[in-house]
Design an enzyme around this catalytic site. Structure first.
Site, PDB file in Angstrom:
ATOM      1  N   ASP A 181      65.848 -60.269  23.619  1.00  0.00           N
ATOM      2  CA  ASP A 181      65.661 -60.897  22.296  1.00  0.00           C
ATOM      3  C   ASP A 181      64.239 -60.828  21.776  1.00  0.00           C
ATOM      4  OD1 ASP A 181      68.049 -63.097  23.552  1.00  0.00           O
ATOM      5  OD2 ASP A 181      68.340 -61.814  21.794  1.00  0.00           O
ATOM      6  N   HIS A 202      64.516 -65.301  31.828  1.00  0.00           N
ATOM      7  CA  HIS A 202      65.930 -64.931  31.974  1.00  0.00           C
ATOM      8  C   HIS A 202      66.446 -65.505  33.285  1.00  0.00           C
ATOM      9  CE1 HIS A 202      69.572 -62.457  32.049  1.00  0.00           C
ATOM     10  NE2 HIS A 202      69.347 -62.262  30.760  1.00  0.00           N
TER      11      HIS A 202
HETATM   12  C1  SDX Z   1      70.015 -63.977  26.473  1.00  0.00           C
HETATM   13  O1  SDX Z   1      72.427 -64.709  30.773  1.00  0.00           O
HETATM   14  C2  SDX Z   1      72.287 -63.546  30.078  1.00  0.00           C
HETATM   15  O2  SDX Z   1      72.559 -62.455  30.531  1.00  0.00           O
HETATM   16  C3  SDX Z   1      71.852 -63.761  28.617  1.00  0.00           C
HETATM   17  C4  SDX Z   1      71.513 -62.486  27.822  1.00  0.00           C
HETATM   18  C5  SDX Z   1      72.744 -61.638  27.562  1.00  0.00           C
HETATM   19  O3  SDX Z   1      72.577 -60.426  27.298  1.00  0.00           O
HETATM   20  O4  SDX Z   1      73.880 -62.217  27.504  1.00  0.00           O
HETATM   21  O5  SDX Z   1      70.545 -61.719  28.510  1.00  0.00           O
HETATM   22  C6  SDX Z   1      70.956 -62.838  26.429  1.00  0.00           C
HETATM   23  O6  SDX Z   1      70.429 -65.082  26.297  1.00  0.00           O
HETATM   24  C7  SDX Z   1      68.574 -63.717  26.868  1.00  0.00           C
HETATM   25  C8  SDX Z   1      67.749 -65.029  27.002  1.00  0.00           C
HETATM   26  C9  SDX Z   1      67.370 -65.461  25.584  1.00  0.00           C
HETATM   27  N1  SDX Z   1      66.769 -66.793  25.607  1.00  0.00           N
HETATM   28  C10 SDX Z   1      65.459 -66.991  25.340  1.00  0.00           C
HETATM   29  O7  SDX Z   1      64.651 -66.060  25.183  1.00  0.00           O
HETATM   30  C11 SDX Z   1      65.053 -68.437  25.228  1.00  0.00           C
HETATM   31  C12 SDX Z   1      63.774 -68.681  26.028  1.00  0.00           C
HETATM   32  N2  SDX Z   1      64.089 -68.534  27.462  1.00  0.00           N
HETATM   33  C13 SDX Z   1      64.411 -69.727  28.188  1.00  0.00           C
HETATM   34  O8  SDX Z   1      65.084 -70.715  27.492  1.00  0.00           O
HETATM   35  C14 SDX Z   1      64.903 -69.448  29.608  1.00  0.00           C
HETATM   36  O9  SDX Z   1      64.090 -68.475  30.133  1.00  0.00           O
HETATM   37  C15 SDX Z   1      66.354 -69.038  29.825  1.00  0.00           C
HETATM   38  C16 SDX Z   1      67.286 -70.010  29.224  1.00  0.00           C
HETATM   39  C17 SDX Z   1      66.600 -67.682  29.258  1.00  0.00           C
HETATM   40  C18 SDX Z   1      66.571 -69.002  31.334  1.00  0.00           C
HETATM   41  O10 SDX Z   1      66.387 -70.276  31.787  1.00  0.00           O
HETATM   42  P1  SDX Z   1      66.636 -70.672  33.331  1.00  0.00           P
HETATM   43  O11 SDX Z   1      67.108 -69.511  34.122  1.00  0.00           O
HETATM   44  O12 SDX Z   1      67.468 -71.910  33.358  1.00  0.00           O
HETATM   45  O13 SDX Z   1      65.203 -70.935  33.869  1.00  0.00           O
HETATM   46  P2  SDX Z   1      64.469 -72.290  33.768  1.00  0.00           P
HETATM   47  O14 SDX Z   1      64.668 -72.906  32.420  1.00  0.00           O
HETATM   48  O15 SDX Z   1      64.819 -73.092  34.961  1.00  0.00           O
HETATM   49  O16 SDX Z   1      62.938 -71.808  33.832  1.00  0.00           O
HETATM   50  C19 SDX Z   1      62.249 -71.709  35.058  1.00  0.00           C
HETATM   51  C20 SDX Z   1      60.834 -72.152  34.700  1.00  0.00           C
HETATM   52  C21 SDX Z   1      60.742 -73.534  34.079  1.00  0.00           C
HETATM   53  O17 SDX Z   1      59.453 -74.035  34.354  1.00  0.00           O
HETATM   54  P3  SDX Z   1      59.282 -75.084  35.622  1.00  0.00           P
HETATM   55  O18 SDX Z   1      60.263 -76.230  35.355  1.00  0.00           O
HETATM   56  O19 SDX Z   1      59.611 -74.298  36.864  1.00  0.00           O
HETATM   57  O20 SDX Z   1      57.835 -75.522  35.551  1.00  0.00           O
HETATM   58  O21 SDX Z   1      60.278 -71.258  33.698  1.00  0.00           O
HETATM   59  C22 SDX Z   1      60.025 -72.008  32.512  1.00  0.00           C
HETATM   60  C23 SDX Z   1      60.810 -73.270  32.599  1.00  0.00           C
HETATM   61  O22 SDX Z   1      60.172 -74.299  31.834  1.00  0.00           O
HETATM   62  N3  SDX Z   1      60.474 -71.160  31.406  1.00  0.00           N
HETATM   63  C24 SDX Z   1      59.802 -70.954  30.289  1.00  0.00           C
HETATM   64  C25 SDX Z   1      60.582 -70.058  29.539  1.00  0.00           C
HETATM   65  N4  SDX Z   1      61.690 -69.759  30.217  1.00  0.00           N
HETATM   66  C26 SDX Z   1      61.627 -70.454  31.373  1.00  0.00           C
HETATM   67  N5  SDX Z   1      58.621 -71.442  29.853  1.00  0.00           N
HETATM   68  C27 SDX Z   1      58.228 -71.008  28.647  1.00  0.00           C
HETATM   69  N6  SDX Z   1      58.899 -70.138  27.876  1.00  0.00           N
HETATM   70  C28 SDX Z   1      60.091 -69.654  28.281  1.00  0.00           C
HETATM   71  N7  SDX Z   1      60.751 -68.822  27.527  1.00  0.00           N
END
Ligand code: SDX
Length: 436
Positions: free
Chosen positions: A371, A313
């Site tokens: 989710d 998140h």
């Molecule tokens: C919702 O914003 C809100 O409030 C949204 C929400 C709401 O109520 O409105 O809470 C609802 O959208 C919840 C989130 C649902 N999405 C998912 O579950 C999809 C999977 N999650 C990711 O796509 C991700 O965690 C996000 C999009 C939710 C957040 O992404 P960020 O903040 O841009 O973080 P990032 O992508 O920069 O990740 C940081 C690191 C990265 O690795 P490095 O580059 O540092 O090596 O963490 C990794 C990412 O690759 N990472 C994950 C991951 N989420 C982040 N690796 C594996 N699985 C994941 N789910």
């Protein structure tokens, strides 16, 4: 917001004069550096794609403490609202800033109940879609189309219009969501029933049919109502920011909310619940709990492009409080339905345990979000995977409206118009095609 004692000074190594910026403080949470005069004073922009460090507005609706994993709607902890209130009370709270007394709640609920029917012509509108259209494609179209049916409440700058369109949107979303579902499965629409609760009405409109009586299961009704509460608002997330930016042009409320529906559909946002359940089903097919290690390794391999859906998140760097409550609902609903041994729920809990002990996730502070479990609850109560994000949009409509109303209600708001760092081609002349 209040001026803080602190100030921010920007200095440049090229000898340009320092610039001072005011710092403002809110009730709780991070202070902000007010950089509104930066461009005028320096000819420079800040650079913050993804808005990692940017407060786009002042708001008093929802507060998230990502480090502690806390979520407040108008100051009330989500745990207390999910336990002591229902969705109608939560809608009233988000819209008007305080919890209703019994009379206020009855009046509000009755108002919503009496607006649940849609203009009958909308049934013809739906027939234009393919039967296998994704429900979110249909819902995006239907919500936007509301501006073609309710001309008497489209002036976003008219407070009365905003009030009427708010009630219409909250009241009609369940009807529209059920219409999308019935259209997908080829069954006749079921009209709303005024004697049913908000959640009960959705269950009736989705799962009843004209050939037999349908009785709402109170356990499922309560679980669905809690799902609505947990999804109602969440500060300046992608879809809420979309609604604010769209509404800032002065477009009508229905169009602004339709933009939010479209944004929520993405798998990185509200589409994650559908993606998370599909992920669990894929692991199940791979071999279930024994294959979790193999799947986690794929996730950790950047080249795989695989993410652990329902995890991570932008704001929560701790356990999403909604995920905890959703897990509780899972247990309640599954045991009430005699599905305690639901293999997907067991798989989800095993996956969570393994991930939370794995350094890759611990280092990156990746925890389950709203989710991760919501799909399991919805699947247990009979909602098809393709409908999960539509249910999320239904619940989030009140949050979008409250945030939009807060923005439009601020006399100082401006149309949102970010700038850029241009790295394209500088000016050049067109060469005649014969010479290109
Ligand atoms: C919702 O914003 C809100 O409030 C949204 C929400 C709401 O109520 O409105 O809470 C609802 O959208 C919840 C989130 C649902 N999405 C998912 O579950 C999809 C999977 N999650 C990711 O796509 C991700 O965690 C996000 C999009 C939710 C957040 O992404 P960020 O903040 O841009 O973080 P990032 O992508 O920069 O990740 C940081 C690191 C990265 O690795 P490095 O580059 O540092 O090596 O963490 C990794 C990412 O690759 N990472 C994950 C991951 N989420 C982040 N690796 C594996 N699985 C994941 N789910």
């Amino acid at each position: 917001m209040k001026l803080a004692d602190n100030k921010a000074t920007l200095s440049f190594s090229n000898g340009s004069p320092n610039i001072e910026f005011p710092v403002y403080t809110g009730t709780i949470g991070p202070d902000v550096v007010d950089i509104r005069k930066l461009y005028a004073q320096t000819g420079m922009f800040t650079y913050d794609p993804g808005f990692m460090s940017t407060a786009a507005c002042e708001s008093g609706i929802t507060y998230i403490d990502g480090d502690k994993g806390e979520l407040l709607y108008r100051g009330y902890p989500i745990e207390q609202l999910a336990t002591n209130c229902d969705f109608m009370e939560t809608c009233y709270l988000l819209l008007y800033g305080s919890l209703p007394n019994q009379q206020e709640k009855t009046t509000f609920s009755d108002l919503v109940t009496n607006h649940t029917m849609v203009h009958d012509q909308m049934h013809n509108f739906v027939r234009g879609f393919r039967r296998d259209a994704h429900p979110m494609a249909i819902l995006t179209g239907l919500v936007g189309a509301m501006s073609a049916f309710y001309h008497d409440s489209t002036d976003i700058h008219n407070a009365e219009h905003r009030k009427i369109s708010a009630i219409r949107l909250i009241a009609k979303m369940p009807t529209l969501v059920a219409m999308a579902y019935k259209y997908n499965v080829g069954q006749p629409y079921m009209y709303p029933r005024n004697k049913l609760s908000y959640a009960g009405n959705l269950l009736h409109m989705m799962f009843a049919n004209p050939c037999e009586d349908y009785v709402v299961n109170p356990v499922i009704e309560k679980a669905l109502d809690r799902i609505f509460i947990l999804h109602a608002d969440h500060e300046q997330n992608a879809s809420t920011s979309t609604v604010r930016l769209c509404g800032s042009s002065g477009t009508n409320p229905f169009a602004a909310i339709a933009a939010g529906v479209a944004c929520l559909w993405g798998p990185a946002h509200g589409g994650a619940n559908e993606a998370a359940l599909k992920m669990l089903e894929e692991i199940q097919v791979m071999g279930g709990v024994d294959k979790i290690g193999e799947f986690i390794n794929q996730v950790k391999d950047k080249n795989s492009g695989i993410k652990l859906m329902g995890f991570g998140h932008r704001v929560y760097k701790n356990y999403d409080p909604r995920a905890k409550l959703m897990q509780e609902s899972c247990k309640e609903v599954l045991s009430a339905l005699g599905l305690e041994n639901d293999p997907l729920f067991k798989l989800a809990m095993a996956l969570e345990k393994i991930a939370l002990e794995d350094d890759y996730f611990v280092q990156r502070k990746l925890y389950p979000n709203v989710d991760f479990y919501s799909g399991i609850v919805q699947r247990a109560i009979g909602i098809p995977t393709s409908m999960f994000t539509a249910i999320f949009a239904l619940a989030r409509t009140v949050g979008w409206i409250a945030q939009l109303d807060e923005m439009i209600g601020d006399p100082d708001y401006k149309i949102g118009r970010p700038r850029q760092l241009f790295t394209g081609s500088s000016q050049r002349d067109v060469v005649a095609i014969a010479k290109r």
